[in-house]
Design a protein around this motif. Structure first.
Motif, short mmCIF file in Angstrom:
data_model
loop_
_atom_site.label_atom_id
_atom_site.label_comp_id
_atom_site.label_asym_id
_atom_site.label_seq_id
_atom_site.Cartn_x
_atom_site.Cartn_y
_atom_site.Cartn_z
N HIS A 294 0.86 -1.19 0.00
CA HIS A 294 0.00 0.00 0.00
C HIS A 294 0.89 1.23 0.00
CE1 HIS A 294 -3.24 2.73 1.01
NE2 HIS A 294 -2.56 3.15 2.04
N ARG A 295 0.49 2.24 -0.73
CA ARG A 295 1.23 3.50 -0.74
C ARG A 295 0.61 4.41 0.31
NH1 ARG A 295 3.35 6.16 -6.21
NH2 ARG A 295 4.93 7.44 -5.23
N ASP A 296 1.40 4.82 1.32
CA ASP A 296 0.84 5.63 2.40
C ASP A 296 0.71 7.09 2.00
OD1 ASP A 296 3.37 6.79 2.66
OD2 ASP A 296 3.84 5.78 4.54
N ASN A 297 0.23 7.91 2.92
CA ASN A 297 -0.02 9.32 2.63
C ASN A 297 1.25 10.11 2.33
OD1 ASN A 297 -2.78 9.02 2.97
ND2 ASN A 297 -2.67 9.40 5.16
N ASP A 298 2.42 9.58 2.73
CA ASP A 298 3.70 10.23 2.44
C ASP A 298 4.30 9.74 1.13
OD1 ASP A 298 3.60 11.68 4.83
OD2 ASP A 298 4.53 10.04 5.95
N LYS B 130 -6.14 -1.92 4.98
CA LYS B 130 -5.20 -0.82 5.20
C LYS B 130 -5.75 0.48 4.64
CE LYS B 130 -1.25 0.88 6.51
NZ LYS B 130 -0.94 1.04 7.92
N ARG B 131 -6.35 0.42 3.45
CA ARG B 131 -6.94 1.62 2.85
C ARG B 131 -8.06 2.16 3.73
NH1 ARG B 131 -6.23 2.85 -2.51
NH2 ARG B 131 -8.41 3.48 -2.68
N TYR C 171 5.88 3.14 0.02
CA TYR C 171 5.22 1.85 -0.07
C TYR C 171 5.35 1.10 1.25
CZ TYR C 171 4.55 2.44 -5.03
OH TYR C 171 4.14 2.90 -6.24
N VAL C 172 4.24 0.55 1.72
CA VAL C 172 4.19 -0.21 2.96
C VAL C 172 3.89 -1.66 2.59
CG1 VAL C 172 3.00 -0.50 5.17
CG2 VAL C 172 3.33 1.80 4.22
N GLU D 241 -6.60 3.90 6.82
CA GLU D 241 -6.03 5.22 6.54
C GLU D 241 -7.05 6.25 6.11
OE1 GLU D 241 -2.68 5.52 4.01
OE2 GLU D 241 -1.39 4.45 5.41
#
Length: 72
Positions: free
Chosen positions: A33-37, A59-60, A40-41, A63
């Motif tokens: 998952h691509r986080d808010n920053d 995860k989505r 990639y997580v 967030e």
């Protein structure tokens, strides 16, 4: 939709957004998952594409505050 969360489809080898197929692994589906920053997580390796897509959907939702934020 599973657990009230949509599994986002994609035109890739796994069929799902945020899931990569790595055929030489014991559990070949990698969830990420691509986080808010913008980083990639890694969300783990899974036996099926659906399991990996569920991890991405959870995860989505975590967030972004729920399933309604992800409907396409």
């Amino acid at each position: 939709m599973v657990e009230g969360l949509p599994l986002l489809r994609a035109d890739n080898t796994s069929g799902f957004l945020g899931v990569r197929y790595k055929p030489l692994e014991r559990q070949p589906y990698k969830a990420y998952h691509r986080d808010n920053d913008g980083r990639y997580v890694h969300l783990g390796y899974h036996a099926t594409a659906e399991e990996a897509a569920k991890a991405v959907a959870r995860k989505r939702a975590e967030e972004h505050g729920g399933a309604e934020a992800h409907e396409v």
